[in-house]
Structures are given as C-alpha cells and as structure tokens.
Design a protein around this motif. Structure first.
Motif, PDB file in Angstrom:
ATOM      1  N   ARG A   7       0.820  -1.209   0.000  1.00  0.00           N
ATOM      2  CA  ARG A   7       0.000   0.000   0.000  1.00  0.00           C
ATOM      3  C   ARG A   7       0.855   1.262   0.000  1.00  0.00           C
ATOM      4  O   ARG A   7       0.359   2.346   0.265  1.00  0.00           O
ATOM      5  CB  ARG A   7      -0.947  -0.010   1.213  1.00  0.00           C
ATOM      6  CG  ARG A   7      -2.016  -1.089   1.109  1.00  0.00           C
ATOM      7  CD  ARG A   7      -2.914  -1.130   2.316  1.00  0.00           C
ATOM      8  NE  ARG A   7      -3.924  -2.152   2.160  1.00  0.00           N
ATOM      9  CZ  ARG A   7      -5.122  -1.960   1.639  1.00  0.00           C
ATOM     10  NH1 ARG A   7      -5.454  -0.768   1.205  1.00  0.00           N
ATOM     11  NH2 ARG A   7      -5.994  -2.931   1.536  1.00  0.00           N
ATOM     12  N   THR A   8       2.135   1.113  -0.270  1.00  0.00           N
ATOM     13  CA  THR A   8       3.014   2.266  -0.360  1.00  0.00           C
ATOM     14  C   THR A   8       2.803   2.958  -1.701  1.00  0.00           C
ATOM     15  O   THR A   8       2.760   2.304  -2.740  1.00  0.00           O
ATOM     16  CB  THR A   8       4.487   1.838  -0.242  1.00  0.00           C
ATOM     17  OG1 THR A   8       4.662   1.126   0.979  1.00  0.00           O
ATOM     18  CG2 THR A   8       5.405   3.041  -0.271  1.00  0.00           C
ATOM     19  N   ALA A   9       2.670   4.282  -1.673  1.00  0.00           N
ATOM     20  CA  ALA A   9       2.488   5.007  -2.926  1.00  0.00           C
ATOM     21  C   ALA A   9       3.685   4.764  -3.837  1.00  0.00           C
ATOM     22  O   ALA A   9       4.830   4.926  -3.433  1.00  0.00           O
ATOM     23  CB  ALA A   9       2.345   6.504  -2.652  1.00  0.00           C
ATOM     24  N   PRO A  10       3.457   4.330  -5.069  1.00  0.00           N
ATOM     25  CA  PRO A  10       4.568   4.053  -5.974  1.00  0.00           C
ATOM     26  C   PRO A  10       5.409   5.296  -6.233  1.00  0.00           C
ATOM     27  O   PRO A  10       4.934   6.431  -6.122  1.00  0.00           O
ATOM     28  CB  PRO A  10       3.864   3.586  -7.254  1.00  0.00           C
ATOM     29  CG  PRO A  10       2.510   3.157  -6.833  1.00  0.00           C
ATOM     30  CD  PRO A  10       2.158   4.044  -5.676  1.00  0.00           C
ATOM     31  N   ARG A  11       6.665   5.067  -6.561  1.00  0.00           N
ATOM     32  CA  ARG A  11       7.550   6.176  -6.899  1.00  0.00           C
ATOM     33  C   ARG A  11       6.963   6.951  -8.068  1.00  0.00           C
ATOM     34  O   ARG A  11       6.482   6.366  -9.039  1.00  0.00           O
ATOM     35  CB  ARG A  11       8.920   5.622  -7.290  1.00  0.00           C
ATOM     36  CG  ARG A  11      10.002   6.668  -7.396  1.00  0.00           C
ATOM     37  CD  ARG A  11      11.311   6.027  -7.787  1.00  0.00           C
ATOM     38  NE  ARG A  11      12.438   6.846  -7.427  1.00  0.00           N
ATOM     39  CZ  ARG A  11      13.681   6.617  -7.817  1.00  0.00           C
ATOM     40  NH1 ARG A  11      13.946   5.574  -8.585  1.00  0.00           N
ATOM     41  NH2 ARG A  11      14.663   7.402  -7.440  1.00  0.00           N
ATOM     42  N   GLY A  12       6.972   8.251  -7.971  1.00  0.00           N
ATOM     43  CA  GLY A  12       6.385   9.089  -9.010  1.00  0.00           C
ATOM     44  C   GLY A  12       5.170   9.853  -8.522  1.00  0.00           C
ATOM     45  O   GLY A  12       4.800  10.872  -9.111  1.00  0.00           O
ATOM     46  N   VAL A  13       4.523   9.374  -7.443  1.00  0.00           N
ATOM     47  CA  VAL A  13       3.425  10.124  -6.845  1.00  0.00           C
ATOM     48  C   VAL A  13       4.031  11.311  -6.103  1.00  0.00           C
ATOM     49  O   VAL A  13       4.821  11.143  -5.179  1.00  0.00           O
ATOM     50  CB  VAL A  13       2.607   9.252  -5.876  1.00  0.00           C
ATOM     51  CG1 VAL A  13       1.535  10.091  -5.176  1.00  0.00           C
ATOM     52  CG2 VAL A  13       1.970   8.091  -6.627  1.00  0.00           C
ATOM     53  N   LEU A  14       3.693  12.514  -6.532  1.00  0.00           N
ATOM     54  CA  LEU A  14       4.278  13.708  -5.952  1.00  0.00           C
ATOM     55  C   LEU A  14       3.560  14.095  -4.656  1.00  0.00           C
ATOM     56  O   LEU A  14       2.360  13.869  -4.511  1.00  0.00           O
ATOM     57  CB  LEU A  14       4.219  14.865  -6.951  1.00  0.00           C
ATOM     58  CG  LEU A  14       4.953  14.625  -8.280  1.00  0.00           C
ATOM     59  CD1 LEU A  14       4.807  15.838  -9.191  1.00  0.00           C
ATOM     60  CD2 LEU A  14       6.428  14.299  -8.057  1.00  0.00           C
ATOM     61  N   HIS A  15       4.326  14.657  -3.731  1.00  0.00           N
ATOM     62  CA  HIS A  15       3.795  15.075  -2.424  1.00  0.00           C
ATOM     63  C   HIS A  15       3.012  13.930  -1.763  1.00  0.00           C
ATOM     64  O   HIS A  15       1.832  14.097  -1.383  1.00  0.00           O
ATOM     65  CB  HIS A  15       2.881  16.300  -2.574  1.00  0.00           C
ATOM     66  CG  HIS A  15       3.530  17.465  -3.247  1.00  0.00           C
ATOM     67  ND1 HIS A  15       4.551  18.187  -2.653  1.00  0.00           N
ATOM     68  CD2 HIS A  15       3.322  18.035  -4.469  1.00  0.00           C
ATOM     69  CE1 HIS A  15       4.929  19.159  -3.488  1.00  0.00           C
ATOM     70  NE2 HIS A  15       4.209  19.081  -4.584  1.00  0.00           N
ATOM     71  N   PRO A  16       3.612  12.764  -1.598  1.00  0.00           N
ATOM     72  CA  PRO A  16       2.862  11.618  -1.054  1.00  0.00           C
ATOM     73  C   PRO A  16       2.303  11.862   0.338  1.00  0.00           C
ATOM     74  O   PRO A  16       1.242  11.318   0.682  1.00  0.00           O
ATOM     75  CB  PRO A  16       3.901  10.484  -1.062  1.00  0.00           C
ATOM     76  CG  PRO A  16       5.232  11.165  -1.088  1.00  0.00           C
ATOM     77  CD  PRO A  16       5.023  12.425  -1.868  1.00  0.00           C
ATOM     78  N   GLU A  17       2.980  12.672   1.160  1.00  0.00           N
ATOM     79  CA  GLU A  17       2.465  12.907   2.510  1.00  0.00           C
ATOM     80  C   GLU A  17       1.155  13.693   2.471  1.00  0.00           C
ATOM     81  O   GLU A  17       0.262  13.465   3.285  1.00  0.00           O
ATOM     82  CB  GLU A  17       3.509  13.643   3.346  1.00  0.00           C
ATOM     83  CG  GLU A  17       4.717  12.784   3.711  1.00  0.00           C
ATOM     84  CD  GLU A  17       5.630  13.478   4.701  1.00  0.00           C
ATOM     85  OE1 GLU A  17       5.307  14.609   5.117  1.00  0.00           O
ATOM     86  OE2 GLU A  17       6.667  12.896   5.049  1.00  0.00           O
ATOM     87  N   GLN A  18       1.036  14.623   1.520  1.00  0.00           N
ATOM     88  CA  GLN A  18      -0.209  15.381   1.410  1.00  0.00           C
ATOM     89  C   GLN A  18      -1.374  14.492   1.008  1.00  0.00           C
ATOM     90  O   GLN A  18      -2.517  14.696   1.425  1.00  0.00           O
ATOM     91  CB  GLN A  18      -0.048  16.512   0.387  1.00  0.00           C
ATOM     92  CG  GLN A  18       0.948  17.590   0.786  1.00  0.00           C
ATOM     93  CD  GLN A  18       1.053  18.684  -0.270  1.00  0.00           C
ATOM     94  OE1 GLN A  18       0.235  18.775  -1.180  1.00  0.00           O
ATOM     95  NE2 GLN A  18       2.079  19.513  -0.160  1.00  0.00           N
ATOM     96  N   GLY A  19      -1.086  13.498   0.177  1.00  0.00           N
ATOM     97  CA  GLY A  19      -2.155  12.634  -0.309  1.00  0.00           C
ATOM     98  C   GLY A  19      -2.505  11.493   0.619  1.00  0.00           C
ATOM     99  O   GLY A  19      -3.560  10.861   0.464  1.00  0.00           O
ATOM    100  N   ALA A  20      -1.641  11.218   1.607  1.00  0.00           N
ATOM    101  CA  ALA A  20      -1.813  10.023   2.437  1.00  0.00           C
ATOM    102  C   ALA A  20      -3.139  10.002   3.185  1.00  0.00           C
ATOM    103  O   ALA A  20      -3.717   8.938   3.423  1.00  0.00           O
ATOM    104  CB  ALA A  20      -0.650   9.911   3.417  1.00  0.00           C
ATOM    105  N   SER A  21      -3.646  11.160   3.563  1.00  0.00           N
ATOM    106  CA  SER A  21      -4.909  11.206   4.302  1.00  0.00           C
ATOM    107  C   SER A  21      -6.120  11.219   3.379  1.00  0.00           C
ATOM    108  O   SER A  21      -7.264  11.175   3.853  1.00  0.00           O
ATOM    109  CB  SER A  21      -4.946  12.453   5.195  1.00  0.00           C
ATOM    110  OG  SER A  21      -4.904  13.638   4.399  1.00  0.00           O
TER     111      SER A  21
END
Length: 268
Positions: A7-21
């Motif tokens: 469930r880890t955001a694949p490499r290439g997803v920008l700003h993953p911490e912002q999208g995590a929620s």
C-alpha cells in the motif's frame, strides 16, 4: 480473506504525505501468464467527502496504463509531463501498469502513437472492456478485482512474448536502476546496439526516446529525495549527473512546474 498487498504510494506520486490522508494506493503483482507484459496492478481508493477536491499529481514513468474508471475504461499512453487527477467525493479505480514494451502486444501500431494520449480502451481491447469496467469497480476487495482483470487480459495475450519487447523491458529496468548510466551512448554500448537502433526500438515499444527515460529516472530520484527531507541540492545535482545545480533546477522546474526547493516545501 484478501491477502496483504503493498500500500506504499509508488515512486512518481508527488507530495505523497499530502495525499496520504486522502487516498490509498494498493498494488498487486500479475500472474505468470501476464508477467511478460504487466508490471503490476494498482488500485487507488479515495475519500474526500465533505472536503475540497484534491489534485493528485504523478510524475509518470515510461509505461502505458489501462485504467478502469467510473467514467469508463481508458488507455493512457506515456505522459511526458505531470499527470494531474482531481479526486472528488469517494471512489476507486483499477489500473494496469504495463511493462515498458509490454503494451506493444496489444497495440495495433507503435507505442509512440499513444504518447501523451488518453483514449477509450475499447479502441484497443474491443467492446468487452466496457462490460468489464463496471464489474471490476463493483468489487469491494482487491483480490476480486485483480482476478477479473487477469482473466480478461490473459485471454488476449499472444502465444509467445515478443523477444524485442522483453529486451526493451530489460533495458529500461537497467536504465532506471543504474544511476551511472547517464547517456544514450552508454545504453547503446551496454546492449551492443547502435544509437539509431535504440531510438527505433523505443519509438516502437516504449513511446518515448531513451534520453527521456534517463531524464525521467533522475527527476524521480530528485523528487523522492525532496519528499524525504532537506537536501544539499548542489550535491544532489552532482550525484544525479547534472552539470550543476542550475541544470537540475531548470530540468525539474520545466517538468514538475516548481523549482525543487519550492517542491521540497510542499508547494505546487
């Protein structure tokens, strides 16, 4: 019971911490019959109910995707810029990320013809994919979604993989995994090909030039390190093979839309 999956955001997803929620990305490997063609399945589920829409940004890889969406099934060619997807309310999509070169087995012509294009999937897979889409999206569990998509694609693969597609996938894997590989001439020499032959192979099977693949791999590394914390940008530029920090800044800004220092602060 559904098996645990990545469930880890694949490499290439920008700003993953912002999208995590706001959304989750679940990935699952292909079965043996699809392994020569497909890198993995990915399922994005989001819920921003009662919140403003969220623009998820992806710095794409040199891969073609089949995506089953609420609006219908779509084929995404290699996107050379940043792809932005607006998430509204709640929902899910099921994507299939084909290996570089792997989609050529399903396409009617060179993969380069799909670059920067998003087209109805029935142009490639026929009307049956329109029937598949709502059945997949009605599934609550990842396993059930993957089974349906695997059955659909497995019925459409050639009897034998194309050896050139297999070679191209190996090339891209090495190009994106070896940070010492910085020039097209190095790639051609590594695989005992002329630069012109390499260019033709990538137009036919990947959709973008070898130089673009090398450049994108460096930008993925820069974005990932920026997401991880503060950086010495001059040292990073040297590590990634740029002539200087200014060159990295120009390259990053041209593709991502903001300079790397602003990106590291979470700006868009």
């Amino acid at each position: 019971m559904e098996q645990d999956k990545d469930r880890t955001a694949p490499r290439g997803v920008l700003h993953p911490e912002q999208g995590a929620s706001r959304f989750t990305v679940t990935t699952a490997p292909p079965g043996p019959a699809l392994a020569p063609y497909v890198e993995y399945h990915w399922i994005v589920r989001w819920d921003v109910t009662g919140q403003p829409p969220y623009d998820s940004q992806v710095l794409s890889h040199p891969n073609v995707h089949l995506v089953l969406e609420p609006v219908g099934p779509l084929v995404y060619g290699v996107i050379r810029g940043v792809y932005t997807r607006r998430l509204v309310d709640a929902g899910q999509v099921h994507g299939v990320r084909f290996l570089p070169g792997g989609f050529r087995a399903f396409a009617s012509g060179p993969v380069q013809e799909l670059t920067d294009q998003v087209l109805p999937a029935d142009r490639v897979f026929g009307a049956a994919v329109d029937d598949l889409c709502p059945r997949v999206l009605a599934c609550a569990e990842t396993d059930a979604m993957v089974v349906l998509v695997e059955e659909f694609l497995t019925a459409r693969v050639p009897s034998e993989p194309d050896p050139q597609a297999v070679q191209v996938a190996a090339m891209v894997r090495e190009m994106t995994g070896d940070r010492t590989m910085l020039r097209v001439e190095q790639v051609a020499a590594r695989f005992d090909l002329s630069p012109r032959t390499l260019q033709r192979l990538f137009a036919e099977y990947v959709g973008v030039a070898p130089k673009a693949v090398l450049r994108r791999a460096r930008l993925h590394e820069a974005a990932q390190r920026a997401d991880a914390g503060s950086l010495d940008w001059a040292a990073l530029a040297a590590d990634l093979g740029y002539a200087d920090q200014a060159h990295l800044t120009r390259d990053f800004t041209a593709v991502v839309g903001v300079p790397p220092s602003r990106y590291a602060r979470g700006e868009r």
